[in-house]
Design an enzyme around this catalytic site. Structure first.
Site, PDB file in Angstrom:
ATOM      1  N   ASP A  82     -23.627 -38.057  21.945  1.00 28.90           N
ATOM      2  CA  ASP A  82     -23.680 -36.663  22.406  1.00 28.90           C
ATOM      3  C   ASP A  82     -24.134 -36.617  23.855  1.00 28.90           C
ATOM      4  O   ASP A  82     -24.609 -37.616  24.416  1.00 28.90           O
ATOM      5  CB  ASP A  82     -24.626 -35.831  21.517  1.00 28.90           C
ATOM      6  CG  ASP A  82     -24.373 -34.331  21.662  1.00 28.90           C
ATOM      7  OD1 ASP A  82     -23.432 -33.933  22.390  1.00 28.90           O
ATOM      8  OD2 ASP A  82     -25.126 -33.548  21.038  1.00 28.90           O
ATOM      9  N   LYS A  83     -24.013 -35.429  24.424  1.00 28.99           N
ATOM     10  CA  LYS A  83     -24.434 -35.164  25.797  1.00 28.99           C
ATOM     11  C   LYS A  83     -25.265 -33.889  25.782  1.00 28.99           C
ATOM     12  O   LYS A  83     -25.012 -32.986  24.976  1.00 28.99           O
ATOM     13  CB  LYS A  83     -23.167 -34.953  26.631  1.00 28.99           C
ATOM     14  CG  LYS A  83     -23.373 -34.660  28.067  1.00 28.99           C
ATOM     15  CD  LYS A  83     -23.223 -33.264  28.626  1.00 28.99           C
ATOM     16  CE  LYS A  83     -22.474 -32.173  28.035  1.00 28.99           C
ATOM     17  NZ  LYS A  83     -22.503 -30.897  28.809  1.00 28.99           N
ATOM     18  N   HIS A  84     -26.275 -33.827  26.642  1.00 27.22           N
ATOM     19  CA  HIS A  84     -26.995 -32.563  26.829  1.00 27.22           C
ATOM     20  C   HIS A  84     -27.027 -32.245  28.315  1.00 27.22           C
ATOM     21  O   HIS A  84     -27.269 -33.128  29.139  1.00 27.22           O
ATOM     22  CB  HIS A  84     -28.433 -32.671  26.300  1.00 27.22           C
ATOM     23  CG  HIS A  84     -29.201 -31.407  26.516  1.00 27.22           C
ATOM     24  ND1 HIS A  84     -29.149 -30.343  25.641  1.00 27.22           N
ATOM     25  CD2 HIS A  84     -30.007 -31.020  27.528  1.00 27.22           C
ATOM     26  CE1 HIS A  84     -29.892 -29.365  26.106  1.00 27.22           C
ATOM     27  NE2 HIS A  84     -30.428 -29.747  27.254  1.00 27.22           N
ATOM     28  N   SER A  85     -26.784 -30.978  28.647  1.00 27.17           N
ATOM     29  CA  SER A  85     -26.888 -30.564  30.050  1.00 27.17           C
ATOM     30  C   SER A  85     -28.085 -29.639  30.191  1.00 27.17           C
ATOM     31  O   SER A  85     -28.361 -28.833  29.295  1.00 27.17           O
ATOM     32  CB  SER A  85     -25.611 -29.825  30.447  1.00 27.17           C
ATOM     33  OG  SER A  85     -25.875 -28.972  31.544  1.00 27.17           O
ATOM     34  N   THR A 122     -22.567 -23.006  26.016  1.00 27.26           N
ATOM     35  CA  THR A 122     -21.316 -23.466  25.395  1.00 27.26           C
ATOM     36  C   THR A 122     -20.964 -22.619  24.166  1.00 27.26           C
ATOM     37  O   THR A 122     -19.804 -22.308  23.916  1.00 27.26           O
ATOM     38  CB  THR A 122     -21.469 -24.956  25.001  1.00 27.26           C
ATOM     39  OG1 THR A 122     -21.721 -25.689  26.196  1.00 27.26           O
ATOM     40  CG2 THR A 122     -20.227 -25.500  24.336  1.00 27.26           C
ATOM     41  N   ARG A 170     -42.856 -19.955  23.973  1.00 24.20           N
ATOM     42  CA  ARG A 170     -42.880 -20.367  25.395  1.00 24.20           C
ATOM     43  C   ARG A 170     -42.104 -19.385  26.247  1.00 24.20           C
ATOM     44  O   ARG A 170     -42.505 -19.046  27.359  1.00 24.20           O
ATOM     45  CB  ARG A 170     -42.260 -21.764  25.547  1.00 24.20           C
ATOM     46  CG  ARG A 170     -43.143 -22.878  25.036  1.00 24.20           C
ATOM     47  CD  ARG A 170     -42.359 -24.177  24.949  1.00 24.20           C
ATOM     48  NE  ARG A 170     -41.797 -24.564  26.214  1.00 24.20           N
ATOM     49  CZ  ARG A 170     -40.643 -25.237  26.354  1.00 24.20           C
ATOM     50  NH1 ARG A 170     -39.940 -25.595  25.302  1.00 24.20           N
ATOM     51  NH2 ARG A 170     -40.211 -25.561  27.542  1.00 24.20           N
ATOM     52  N   SER A 185     -38.555 -30.522  23.631  1.00 26.74           N
ATOM     53  CA  SER A 185     -37.681 -29.499  23.066  1.00 26.74           C
ATOM     54  C   SER A 185     -36.232 -29.989  23.024  1.00 26.74           C
ATOM     55  O   SER A 185     -35.558 -29.930  21.991  1.00 26.74           O
ATOM     56  CB  SER A 185     -37.813 -28.224  23.916  1.00 26.74           C
ATOM     57  OG  SER A 185     -36.870 -27.275  23.538  1.00 26.74           O
ATOM     58  N   LYS A 189     -34.100 -31.682  19.267  1.00 32.00           N
ATOM     59  CA  LYS A 189     -32.852 -31.172  18.683  1.00 32.00           C
ATOM     60  C   LYS A 189     -31.768 -32.241  18.721  1.00 32.00           C
ATOM     61  O   LYS A 189     -30.997 -32.403  17.778  1.00 32.00           O
ATOM     62  CB  LYS A 189     -32.397 -29.922  19.451  1.00 32.00           C
ATOM     63  CG  LYS A 189     -33.275 -28.716  19.130  1.00 32.00           C
ATOM     64  CD  LYS A 189     -32.924 -27.522  19.978  1.00 32.00           C
ATOM     65  CE  LYS A 189     -33.364 -27.709  21.400  1.00 32.00           C
ATOM     66  NZ  LYS A 189     -33.908 -26.568  22.091  1.00 32.00           N
ATOM     67  N   LYS A 190     -31.683 -32.950  19.838  1.00 27.88           N
ATOM     68  CA  LYS A 190     -30.621 -33.952  19.967  1.00 27.88           C
ATOM     69  C   LYS A 190     -30.863 -35.125  19.013  1.00 27.88           C
ATOM     70  O   LYS A 190     -29.938 -35.627  18.385  1.00 27.88           O
ATOM     71  CB  LYS A 190     -30.525 -34.433  21.420  1.00 27.88           C
ATOM     72  CG  LYS A 190     -29.908 -33.389  22.339  1.00 27.88           C
ATOM     73  CD  LYS A 190     -28.433 -33.178  22.003  1.00 27.88           C
ATOM     74  CE  LYS A 190     -27.857 -31.930  22.617  1.00 27.88           C
ATOM     75  NZ  LYS A 190     -26.474 -31.648  22.201  1.00 27.88           N
TER      76      LYS A 190
END
Ligand code: URA
Length: 440
Positions: A82-85, A122, A170, A185, A189-190
């Protein structure tokens, strides 16, 4: 163990033990810690920081507060990636990247978010596709990933529920901008997706949450160190957000640009550079290519032979969207009734306040002012000029797509404010600025 004693220890800059962090996260999960206590904990961490081991412990505790997916790699036949931005304007990379990785032999259970602040999300883009079930639950996620190779969906209640509560607190207590808390955080999730490899796209520039390059590097280093200590394979790319990524910003509008990219109708250079570089990293992490460079070649192949476009079409179909979306996007995606070019004096674009461009999209209704707001999928911007481009009365900064004339006018003013025009042409910086890996 009392929550107030744990908070007090962090106020005194003590390193928290694993047991103290676990107690705090248990209290966040089951509600035994009050909102005030959670906010005080977040503020103490924001002010006094955490060591890498503490952040790793917090990350794992948040991850384990809900379901953690597990995949049978042998049955799947490929790595889970996966990727996270960290978020930007016009960042539609996930829409192309997930099907590209699937076409290259990887499996992508991508849990995505909604727009945050001035950035687009997204999930909001996917919600512009009629029928697409963006929150199908874990079982349909699992089936779609197994059969298609990728599924992009929203966070479900089962994944990292403690992060959901902590993040919401937060958000309203001025404690978002803490590197340890952002790290925990994002990664909680990832890592709950049960990944073999993760790439982080850390944005830097006027449209990023952390505009400066040094804070962006600090966040990337923190995420890499914590993920590595949690046993995950990870790398990060620092990418430019001093201009909008691609030529569009909005929801249905960005889906159209993603389809044009996948089918080869149009691939904007910088969007292509970032997408292919991220794909190369993911394929190398997953062992599907020898190196990131080889991964980039493989990524270009699955784009050019149409197999990535096919995966996107299959994913949309599997999650309830139209079967002929990529053949006939205009028949399915909403279009705004008013279009207006943003004209300007002749010159070259020398700087863009990308945050202001993101705000223009929100004002058009393409993002939210309040969490409860409905998004207008049709509105946004196309033909967005980049740095170094010649603009003028016949070459607009962008074309605004709006619900009403008044909204179009307001967006035009935002855009004019966002752009600096100069008589001399300047060169844009690179789209991919640097790579950071586990060892440097
Ligand atoms: N995105 C997240 O998921 N968490 C943060 O803290 C910031 C951005």
């Amino acid at each position: 163990m009392l929550f107030q004693e744990i908070i007090h220890a962090k106020c005194l800059c003590h390193r928290l033990s694993d047991a103290e962090i676990q107690t705090m996260v248990d209290g966040i999960t089951d509600g035994a810690a009050s909102e005030g206590q959670v906010a005080a904990f977040a503020m103490a961490v924001l002010l006094n920081g955490m060591e890498t081991e503490e952040v790793a412990c917090l990350t794992c505790a948040l991850r384990d507060s809900g379901s953690v997916l597990s995949w049978d790699a042998d049955a799947l036949g490929g790595p889970v990636l996966d990727k996270h931005s960290t978020g930007g304007v016009g960042d539609k990379v996930s829409l192309m990247l997930a099907p590209m990785i699937a076409a290259a032999g990887g499996f992508v259970p991508m849990i995505s978010g909604r727009g945050l602040g001035h950035t687009g999300g997204t999930l909001d883009k996917l919600d512009a596709i009629p029928g697409y079930e963006s929150q199908p639950g874990l079982e349909l996620l699992r089936r779609t990933v197994q059969s298609v190779g990728c599924a992009i969906i929203g966070q479900t209640d089962d994944l990292a529920p403690a992060d959901r509560r902590l993040y919401a607190i937060r958000d309203v207590t001025g404690t978002v901008e803490s590197v340890p808390l952002i790290t925990a955080s994002i990664l909680s999730k990832k890592l709950a997706e049960g990944l073999d490899g993760l790439v982080i796209d850390v944005k830097t520039g006027s449209g990023a949450f952390l505009p400066g390059i040094e804070p962006a590097r600090t966040l990337a280093r923190s995420i890499i160190d914590v993920a590595t200590s949690a046993g995950a394979s990870i790398s990060a790319l620092l990418t430019d957000m001093n201009q909008v990524l691609g030529r569009t910003a909005g929801n249905a509008i960005e889906v159209t640009e993603a389809i044009d990219f996948l089918t080869g109708d149009h691939r904007e250079n910088r969007l292509e550079a970032v997408t292919v570089a991220l794909a190369g990293e993911m394929l190398a992490l997953g062992g599907l290519s020898e190196s990131a460079e080889d991964g980039e070649s493989l990524a270009r192949r699955v784009l050019d032979d149409g197999s990535a476009a096919e995966r996107f079409a299959s994913m949309v179909r599997a999650l309830g969207g139209p079967g002929d979306l990529i053949e006939r996007p205009a028949e399915h995606l909403a279009a705004a009734p008013v279009s207006r070019p943003v004209t300007t004096d002749r010159g070259y674009v020398s700087a863009i306040d990308v945050r202001e461009v993101g705000v223009a999209v929100i004002e058009l209704g393409g993002g939210r002012r309040l969490a409860s707001d409905e998004i207008d999928p049709a509105v946004g911007l196309t033909d967005i000029a980049g740095i170094g481009e010649e603009v003028g009365p016949d070459a607009p900064l962008s074309i605004v797509h709006a619900r009403t004339e008044a909204m179009a006018e307001e967006a035009v003013e935002h855009l004019r404010r966002a752009y600096t025009i100069s008589p001399d042409q300047s060169e844009p910086g690179p789209a991919v600025i640097e790579r950071m890996g586990a060892t440097g």
